[in-house]
Scaffold this motif. Structure first.
Motif, PDB file in Angstrom:
ATOM      1  N   GLY A   1       6.596   8.331   0.129  1.00 26.94           N
ATOM      2  CA  GLY A   1       7.930   8.233   0.068  1.00 26.94           C
ATOM      3  C   GLY A   1       8.612   9.367   0.737  1.00 26.94           C
ATOM      4  N   TYR A   2       7.995  10.697   0.372  1.00 31.06           N
ATOM      5  CA  TYR A   2       8.584  12.023   0.850  1.00 31.06           C
ATOM      6  C   TYR A   2       8.099  12.092   2.432  1.00 31.06           C
ATOM      7  CZ  TYR A   2      10.109  16.980   1.159  1.00 31.06           C
ATOM      8  OH  TYR A   2      10.756  18.076   1.293  1.00 31.06           O
ATOM      9  N   GLY A   3       6.906  11.824   2.710  1.00 30.51           N
ATOM     10  CA  GLY A   3       6.224  11.819   4.154  1.00 30.51           C
ATOM     11  C   GLY A   3       6.566  11.217   5.156  1.00 30.51           C
ATOM     12  N   ASN A   4       7.213   9.922   4.533  1.00 34.06           N
ATOM     13  CA  ASN A   4       8.016   9.013   5.517  1.00 34.06           C
ATOM     14  C   ASN A   4       9.406   8.901   5.648  1.00 34.06           C
ATOM     15  OD1 ASN A   4       5.911   6.718   6.634  1.00 34.06           O
ATOM     16  ND2 ASN A   4       5.468   6.412   4.360  1.00 34.06           N
ATOM     17  N   TRP A   5      10.040   9.594   4.731  1.00 36.03           N
ATOM     18  CA  TRP A   5      11.659   9.765   4.813  1.00 36.03           C
ATOM     19  C   TRP A   5      12.022  11.199   5.094  1.00 36.03           C
ATOM     20  CZ3 TRP A   5      14.559   5.721   5.586  1.00 36.03           C
ATOM     21  CH2 TRP A   5      14.244   4.659   5.255  1.00 36.03           C
TER      22      TRP A   5
ATOM     23  N   PHE B   1     -10.222  15.181   7.271  1.00 35.35           N
ATOM     24  CA  PHE B   1      -9.787  14.830   8.825  1.00 35.35           C
ATOM     25  C   PHE B   1      -8.571  13.537   8.889  1.00 35.35           C
ATOM     26  CE2 PHE B   1     -13.722  16.752   9.923  1.00 35.35           C
ATOM     27  CZ  PHE B   1     -13.196  17.348  10.990  1.00 35.35           C
ATOM     28  N   PHE B   2      -8.678  12.726   7.600  1.00 38.89           N
ATOM     29  CA  PHE B   2      -7.408  11.968   7.468  1.00 38.89           C
ATOM     30  C   PHE B   2      -6.082  12.919   7.649  1.00 38.89           C
ATOM     31  CE2 PHE B   2      -3.846  10.779   4.447  1.00 38.89           C
ATOM     32  CZ  PHE B   2      -3.677   9.621   4.890  1.00 38.89           C
ATOM     33  N   GLY B   3      -5.926  14.017   6.664  1.00 41.85           N
ATOM     34  CA  GLY B   3      -4.841  14.852   6.900  1.00 41.85           C
ATOM     35  C   GLY B   3      -4.676  15.386   8.298  1.00 41.85           C
ATOM     36  N   VAL B   4      -5.577  15.743   8.943  1.00 41.00           N
ATOM     37  CA  VAL B   4      -5.502  16.138  10.384  1.00 41.00           C
ATOM     38  C   VAL B   4      -4.750  15.270  11.260  1.00 41.00           C
ATOM     39  CG1 VAL B   4      -6.795  16.842  12.354  1.00 41.00           C
ATOM     40  CG2 VAL B   4      -7.568  17.774  10.266  1.00 41.00           C
TER      41      VAL B   4
ATOM     42  N   GLU C   1      -5.728  -1.000   8.098  1.00 41.14           N
ATOM     43  CA  GLU C   1      -5.595   0.215   7.531  1.00 41.14           C
ATOM     44  C   GLU C   1      -6.537   0.457   6.267  1.00 41.14           C
ATOM     45  OE1 GLU C   1      -1.780   3.008   7.295  1.00 41.14           O
ATOM     46  OE2 GLU C   1      -1.191   0.871   7.852  1.00 41.14           O
ATOM     47  N   GLY C   2      -6.072  -0.725   5.177  1.00 37.81           N
ATOM     48  CA  GLY C   2      -7.181  -0.941   4.097  1.00 37.81           C
ATOM     49  C   GLY C   2      -8.464  -1.054   4.361  1.00 37.81           C
ATOM     50  N   SER C   3      -8.927  -1.735   5.503  1.00 39.30           N
ATOM     51  CA  SER C   3     -10.228  -1.890   5.867  1.00 39.30           C
ATOM     52  C   SER C   3     -10.921  -0.774   6.494  1.00 39.30           C
ATOM     53  CB  SER C   3     -10.291  -3.167   7.040  1.00 39.30           C
ATOM     54  OG  SER C   3      -9.743  -4.251   6.544  1.00 39.30           O
ATOM     55  N   LEU C   4     -10.050   0.002   7.141  1.00 37.39           N
ATOM     56  CA  LEU C   4     -10.632   1.333   7.630  1.00 37.39           C
ATOM     57  C   LEU C   4     -10.857   2.403   6.572  1.00 37.39           C
ATOM     58  CD1 LEU C   4      -8.523   2.376  10.623  1.00 37.39           C
ATOM     59  CD2 LEU C   4     -10.690   1.603  10.803  1.00 37.39           C
TER      60      LEU C   4
ATOM     61  N   ILE D   1      -1.987   6.907  12.167  1.00 38.66           N
ATOM     62  CA  ILE D   1      -1.284   5.502  11.768  1.00 38.66           C
ATOM     63  C   ILE D   1      -0.300   6.078  10.423  1.00 38.66           C
ATOM     64  CG2 ILE D   1      -1.422   3.473  10.560  1.00 38.66           C
ATOM     65  CD1 ILE D   1      -3.983   3.265  12.216  1.00 38.66           C
ATOM     66  N   THR D   2      -0.618   6.785   9.614  1.00 41.45           N
ATOM     67  CA  THR D   2       0.188   7.149   8.369  1.00 41.45           C
ATOM     68  C   THR D   2       1.297   8.024   8.801  1.00 41.45           C
ATOM     69  OG1 THR D   2      -1.917   7.250   6.813  1.00 41.45           O
ATOM     70  CG2 THR D   2       0.009   8.309   6.230  1.00 41.45           C
TER      71      THR D   2
END
Length: 396
Positions: free
Chosen positions: A231-235, A150-153, A121-124, A34-35
């Protein structure tokens, strides 16, 4: 026969812990997916809703507001009812939002759906961290590192999936549908897995004294750091395509490379944290991030500089968040309330900085992203100095 019963019970208990842990890891891959998805998908979402990039950037704000709301509300849910059914409902909710997001033609409707996704997302996030602790107790350390790895994966895989599906079909909705389909079987597994027993904090006879000035400074530092990361990851996808440094497929790969180096950095951070003090780790991570982003900023027409700087930024940013929390534990008595303030700071940063980039990227240009990130990391370095040299409260 009687003597084998305790052994069988231990094996069953161990198998149950492993099954639950694997389930939480799978859920955090989903959280990473999702991220990582919205950077490459942002231009298509803008076209679908007939909006500009600075207008569509509002989705980062409402998604972060939803995340904050989900973080606060879900803590009560998990403390009151069995956790796995809640987890399943949250995953199914996220799956529904992913089916809807690429199909809605109206920005207002997309905003409402993004708010719901943020709550999920917050709940997860809260559920995964809490339930894992309840399963493993005092031995949770390595399993917690694994959870965030695994979040990073998931964040690493997500842009690759988007790029390949769009390349094959020409439409992002199939990519979102595929990711939604991955969430459903995980949700069904949690409906079958027994929930860990709910744990309640024991009553404390004495309220610890809190250095609120230090709490605010650390929360401010996380506000800036999480904003820089998101900011960097999304743009970076939009940055690369706007400056013609990469086509859409290569820019998606660049985004994936950022999250991949971020994941590797988290893995390396586990080993580094056993040999270096948290404040030292934070200092060199911030310094490395400044150098990496400065390379991109000073050489805006070089695709090589963009790739090297992105890899370096991902590696250096990765261990800042856990190192800041570890350092806070050395300087403060960490209560749930204090931790809550830290998460609020990070959540607000994730909301503000991507929105700010979106507001400035149209009138100023794509370079607004790197200047904002570079300046923010320098501010974080100054905050680190203020925190390290802040006087310790006098205790009686």
């Amino acid at each position: 026969m009687a003597s084998s019963s305790p052994l069988a019970s231990t094996r069953t208990e161990t198998t149950g812990r492993i099954s639950k842990t694997v389930g939480y890891y799978a859920a955090f891959i989903v959280l990473g997916l999702i991220t990582g998805v919205f950077g490459p998908a942002l231009p298509d979402l803008a076209r679908h809703t007939q909006t500009t990039l600075n207008q569509i950037s509002i989705i980062f704000v409402v998604r972060s507001l939803g995340y904050l709301a989900g973080s606060m509300l879900s803590g009560r849910w998990f403390d009151r009812v069995p956790g796995h059914p809640v987890f399943a409902v949250v995953l199914l909710t996220a799956a529904v939002t992913f089916v809807l997001i690429p199909t809605v033609p109206l920005l207002g409707l997309l905003i409402a759906i993004m708010l719901l996704l943020g709550i999920a997302e917050g709940s997860l996030d809260v559920g995964g961290n809490s339930l894992l602790v309840w399963v493993h107790g005092a031995r949770v350390g390595p399993f917690m590192n694994g959870l965030h790895f695994f979040f990073g994966v998931g964040a690493f895989i997500s842009p690759i999936v988007i790029a390949q599906v769009v390349l094959a079909t020409g439409d992002i909705r199939w990519a979102f549908t595929l990711l939604a389909g991955l969430m459903v079987p995980i949700a069904l597994v949690f409906l079958r897995l027994p929930s860990p027993p709910i744990q309640h904090a024991s009553a404390q006879t004495e309220t610890p004294q809190v250095n609120y000035q230090l709490v605010v400074m650390i929360a401010a530092m996380l506000f800036v750091y999480v904003g820089v990361e998101t900011g960097y990851g999304n743009w970076v996808f939009t940055y690369a395509t706007r400056l013609a440094l990469a086509n859409a497929t290569d820019a998606a790969l660049l985004t994936s490379t950022f999250w991949g180096s971020f994941t590797l950095g988290r893995l390396l951070g586990v080993a580094i944290s056993t040999r270096a003090k948290p404040a030292v780790i934070i200092f060199f991570d911030l310094l490395g991030t400044i150098v990496s982003v400065a390379i991109v900023t000073l050489l805006p027409q070089s695709s090589t500089a963009l790739w090297l700087g992105t890899i370096g930024a991902g590696l250096c940013m990765a261990s800042i968040f856990p190192a800041v929390l570890a350092y806070a534990g050395q300087r403060l008595t960490i209560t749930a309330r204090v931790t809550g303030w830290f998460l609020v700071g990070g959540g607000l940063g994730a909301m503000f900085f991507p929105w700010l980039v979106g507001q400035l990227i149209e009138p100023i240009g794509a370079s607004a992203m790197t200047f904002i990130v570079l300046g923010s990391v320098i501010i974080d370095l100054a905050l680190l100095g203020a925190i390290v040299f802040a006087p310790k409260p006098i205790t009686r």
